[in-house]
Design a protein around this motif. Structure first.
Motif, PDB file in Angstrom:
ATOM      1  N   CYS A 172       0.668  -1.319   0.057  1.00  0.00           N
ATOM      2  CA  CYS A 172      -0.131  -0.151  -0.003  1.00  0.00           C
ATOM      3  C   CYS A 172       0.908   1.235   0.196  1.00  0.00           C
ATOM      4  CB  CYS A 172      -0.900   0.029   1.113  1.00  0.00           C
ATOM      5  SG  CYS A 172      -2.073  -1.146   1.083  1.00  0.00           S
TER       6      CYS A 172
ATOM      7  N   TYR B 202      -9.179   2.942  -2.427  1.00  0.00           N
ATOM      8  CA  TYR B 202      -9.177   3.442  -1.001  1.00  0.00           C
ATOM      9  C   TYR B 202      -8.142   3.065  -0.102  1.00  0.00           C
ATOM     10  CZ  TYR B 202     -11.006   4.244   3.598  1.00  0.00           C
ATOM     11  OH  TYR B 202     -11.043   4.016   4.967  1.00  0.00           O
ATOM     12  N   MET B 203      -7.953   1.682  -0.098  1.00  0.00           N
ATOM     13  CA  MET B 203      -7.099   0.922   0.826  1.00  0.00           C
ATOM     14  C   MET B 203      -5.472   1.486   0.980  1.00  0.00           C
ATOM     15  SD  MET B 203      -7.414  -0.716   3.481  1.00  0.00           S
ATOM     16  CE  MET B 203      -8.989  -1.293   3.237  1.00  0.00           C
TER      17      MET B 203
ATOM     18  N   TYR C 186      -5.570   4.731   2.591  1.00  0.00           N
ATOM     19  CA  TYR C 186      -6.168   4.751   4.070  1.00  0.00           C
ATOM     20  C   TYR C 186      -4.891   4.298   4.831  1.00  0.00           C
ATOM     21  CZ  TYR C 186      -8.384   2.879   8.142  1.00  0.00           C
ATOM     22  OH  TYR C 186      -8.664   2.499   9.606  1.00  0.00           O
TER      23      TYR C 186
ATOM     24  N   SER D  45      -2.025   7.032   5.177  1.00  0.00           N
ATOM     25  CA  SER D  45      -2.590   8.018   6.056  1.00  0.00           C
ATOM     26  C   SER D  45      -2.262   7.651   7.661  1.00  0.00           C
ATOM     27  CB  SER D  45      -4.038   8.381   5.595  1.00  0.00           C
ATOM     28  OG  SER D  45      -4.805   7.443   6.295  1.00  0.00           O
ATOM     29  N   LYS D  46      -2.242   6.362   7.925  1.00  0.00           N
ATOM     30  CA  LYS D  46      -2.187   6.159   9.189  1.00  0.00           C
ATOM     31  C   LYS D  46      -0.710   6.770   9.704  1.00  0.00           C
ATOM     32  CE  LYS D  46      -5.701   3.808  10.575  1.00  0.00           C
ATOM     33  NZ  LYS D  46      -6.372   4.015  11.924  1.00  0.00           N
TER      34      LYS D  46
ATOM     35  N   LEU E 204      -6.652  -2.207  10.872  1.00  0.00           N
ATOM     36  CA  LEU E 204      -6.195  -1.384   9.364  1.00  0.00           C
ATOM     37  C   LEU E 204      -7.579  -2.084   8.429  1.00  0.00           C
ATOM     38  CD1 LEU E 204      -2.573  -1.734   8.593  1.00  0.00           C
ATOM     39  CD2 LEU E 204      -4.005   0.113   9.206  1.00  0.00           C
TER      40      LEU E 204
ATOM     41  N   PHE F 209     -13.280  -2.961   7.012  1.00  0.00           N
ATOM     42  CA  PHE F 209     -13.382  -3.235   5.691  1.00  0.00           C
ATOM     43  C   PHE F 209     -13.865  -4.640   5.312  1.00  0.00           C
ATOM     44  CE2 PHE F 209     -11.543  -4.960   1.800  1.00  0.00           C
ATOM     45  CZ  PHE F 209     -12.176  -4.171   0.642  1.00  0.00           C
TER      46      PHE F 209
END
Length: 660
Positions: A392, A457-458, A461, A464-465, A504, A508
């Motif tokens: 990611c 999205y993943m 996401y 962004s953590k 995480l 989802f």
């Protein structure tokens, strides 16, 4: 006037003929596109194990997993009324006057190095903003149009603790090393036991001549504790480790960029550490300097080219390989082998067979109804959480080729398996509680419904953590006060791999299950078809509205519903849905993908099913065998297990034919 007889064809109106021609053309184009997409998806599915094993291999050395961090920061400096830094821990709006030693561009200069008035609490990149008096007497202001500057990380390592005392700020600590498969030695965590090496992490000022591409780094010199100074070391772009024996009089390695423990997990099979290291000395890219009143605003654009090495135990790799080898064995014996038998029975070239018979086949749909296979794939996905997180990151921050980007997205898609497993458990529990007629089969559309959302999205996401997940930075130094890359905190912020997956991907996974159930139910209710995938990716498939006609004798669907394996109605319908429009026969490759074969017992051709390498005839609850005669199959009361075993204990196995 001539009359049109019954034998004469009535010509179509011109407009109707044109519409028919356009419709035929569009339908042909759709068929070609469907075949291309289906071929890509099928090849991707078929190569899934190879991609996974390749991922295990590439993460064994950071040369194979690029992760490029490009960061831009803006700070304001006061070079008119700032005070001298006191070294008390407040490094804002102050400066140091430091002589520079060494062999770099600024060697033998004296610089006034300023700290900004607005450093962020977690600002990882900074700027070397300074006025320098050169040995020639000239004055130079950094950064400028020729020189770009930045503040970045370094690590010094040595087997002798005392060897590192004169260079670089911060305390030395024992550290553990790891040798990659390419023979590189990297340091990846603070040692909890006696270690053979010592590490020190600190910041430095990087200076790049944009015209000549020459670069140097300035490091705090601690040889005189009463007077701060810097040491200049010239750098070569593609060399990130420098031995400083000539400078220090003992062997110590300077690692450009240091090392950042980006993620650290624990599990019963041991610890896993994702380690970022640089593969070039690149740091400053450009600076934009502007004046705002009495302040100078500097925008620093930096680029750090690095890789990620995943350091893990052999137990973890052994576990993942075992799980995947079991899945591969199931696919070979329970899916690919029956399909191969159909191919050999048809006697046609592969491309002709595929273009005519693919019918939107989802190659691995059978395994999505197998509890053991989905359990193993789910465990593999959870155990590989660190891989998914790093993929990611790379999708967002690096610039891979299209092929590598595709591989990374496909690897990220593994987090769908836990959702598939939950759906399977629910589909098993519902018939037990409410009866088999309430069973559902949504496995074919799982990837279609989830993959687009997952890919879009993943990665963003997870990335962004940021610091919430990764422990790769800490503050060090007084002369060069820097939020440096670190391996010191690897143990401090370690997280259990199950908790990491849940934090995480837990939401989802649950949302995906409900989305799949709701959309799948609506699709089946309003279209009377069981799968979105097979509708859009098929050319010859024929669907019917589900009625009780399936219970009529002499159909393969009836055979499944009344067999001793007790296929629920929804599952049986999904298995036999691919039919030829002209004959209403169930297509053989689709049946074979569900494990069906033909067994030859003397003069009898028996419908059989193979799973995990074991093949057996299909019987009903009364023990009657399903006999194939031509294109029809039916239970024959005169043929039982005793009849078949008396004929042969090892029947010949053939591909299943098209069946009504």
């Amino acid at each position: 006037m001539s009359r049109i007889t019954s034998k004469q064809a009535v010509p179509c109106p011109p407009r109707q003929a044109a519409y028919k021609k356009i419709f035929t053309y569009l339908n042909r184009l759709r068929s070609i596109l469907a075949l291309i997409i289906w071929t890509f998806l099928t090849i991707n599915t078929f190569l899934d194990p190879a991609k996974t094993f390749y991922g295990y291999y590439t993460y064994a050395d950071s040369d194979n997993q690029p992760a490029v961090w490009e960061l831009t920061v803006m700070n304001k400096f006061n070079n008119k009324s700032a005070n001298t830094c006191s070294g008390s821990g407040i490094f804002l709006d102050c400066y140091y006057d430091v002589p520079i030693y060494g062999t770099g561009i600024l060697a033998d200069s004296v610089c006034r190095s300023y700290y900004p008035i607005d450093t962020g609490p977690f600002q990882h990149i900074g700027t070397f903003f300074a006025n320098c008096a050169l040995p020639s007497g000239d004055q130079i202001y950094l950064p400028n149009n020729i020189y770009a500057t930045s503040q970045w990380s370094l690590m010094l390592s040595s087997k002798e603790k005392g060897c590192m005392s004169a260079l670089g700020e911060g305390k030395s600590f024992p550290c553990d090393s790891y040798t990659t498969m390419n023979g590189r030695v990297v340091y990846y965590r603070r040692s909890r036991t006696v270690a053979s090496a010592w590490c020190k992490e600190f910041g430095g000022y990087y200076i790049l001549n944009k015209l000549t591409n020459e670069q140097e780094v300035l490091i705090a010199n601690l040889s005189n504790s009463t007077k701060p100074s810097l040491t200049s070391i010239p750098l070569v772009n593609d060399c990130t480790v420098y031995n400083l024996f000539d400078m220090l009089g003992c062997s110590a390695d300077l690692t450009i960029g240091g090392a950042a423990g980006h993620i650290s997990t624990s599990a019963w099979y041991g610890e896993t550490v994702g380690l970022w290291t640089a593969y070039t000395t690149s740091s400053p890219k450009n600076n934009i300097v502007s004046t705002i009143g009495d302040l100078v605003s500097v925008e620093t654009i930096s680029s750090h080219q690095g890789n990620i090495t995943q350091i893990r135990t052999n137990y973890k790799d052994a576990l993942r390989c075992f799980l995947f080898f079991v899945v591969i064995y199931y696919r070979l014996t329970s899916i690919y082998y029956p399909i191969w038998l159909v191919y050999t029975r048809q006697g046609k070239p592969l491309w002709k067979l595929v273009t005519r018979r693919h019918m939107g086949l989802v190659l691995h749909k059978r395994e999505r109804r197998n509890f053991i296979v989905l359990l193993f794939l789910t465990i593999e996905a959870v155990v590989s959480t660190e891989d998914i997180i790093m993929y990611c990151q790379q999708v967002v921050f690096s610039y891979p080729t299209f092929f590598n980007l595709l591989l990374k997205y496909m690897s990220i898609t593994r987090i769908i398996w836990p959702s598939a497993f939950i759906l399977l458990v629910i589909s098993r529990l519902i018939p037990m509680a409410f009866g088999s007629k309430f069973a559902f089969a949504f496995s074919e559309d799982l990837f279609l419904l989830s993959a687009p959302v997952l890919w879009l999205y993943m990665p963003a996401y997870v990335t962004s953590k940021g610091a919430d997940l990764f422990q790769g930075w800490r503050w060090t130094g007084n002369i060069v006060h820097h939020f440096t890359n670190t391996i010191y905190n690897v143990h401090n912020n370690q997280i259990d791999v199950l908790m990491l997956y849940y934090s995480l991907f837990g939401s989802f996974t649950l949302i995906l299950c409900w989305t799949n159930i709701i959309i799948g139910y609506l699709w089946q209710t309003f279209t009377h078809t069981s799968s979105i995938m097979s509708v859009f990716l098929s050319n010859n498939i024929s669907y019917r509205i589900r009625t009780h006609s399936a219970m009529h004798n002499g159909t393969i669907e009836n055979i499944l519903l009344t067999s001793n394996q007790q296929f629920p109605p929804e599952i049986a319908y999904q298995i036999v849905k691919a039919k030829w429009k002209s004959t209403n026969l169930c297509e053989a490759i689709n049946l074979a993908s569900e494990g069906f074969v033909s067994l030859v017992y003397g003069d009898y051709l028996i419908l059989g099913i193979t799973e995990w390498g074991s093949t057996s005839p299909v019987f009903n609850k009364s023990g009657h065998a399903a006999v194939i005669v031509g294109y029809k199959v039916a239970y024959n009361p005169s043929i039982t297990i005793h009849t078949l075993t008396s004929i042969s204990s090892q029947p010949k196995i053939l591909g299943v034919p098209d069946l009504f």
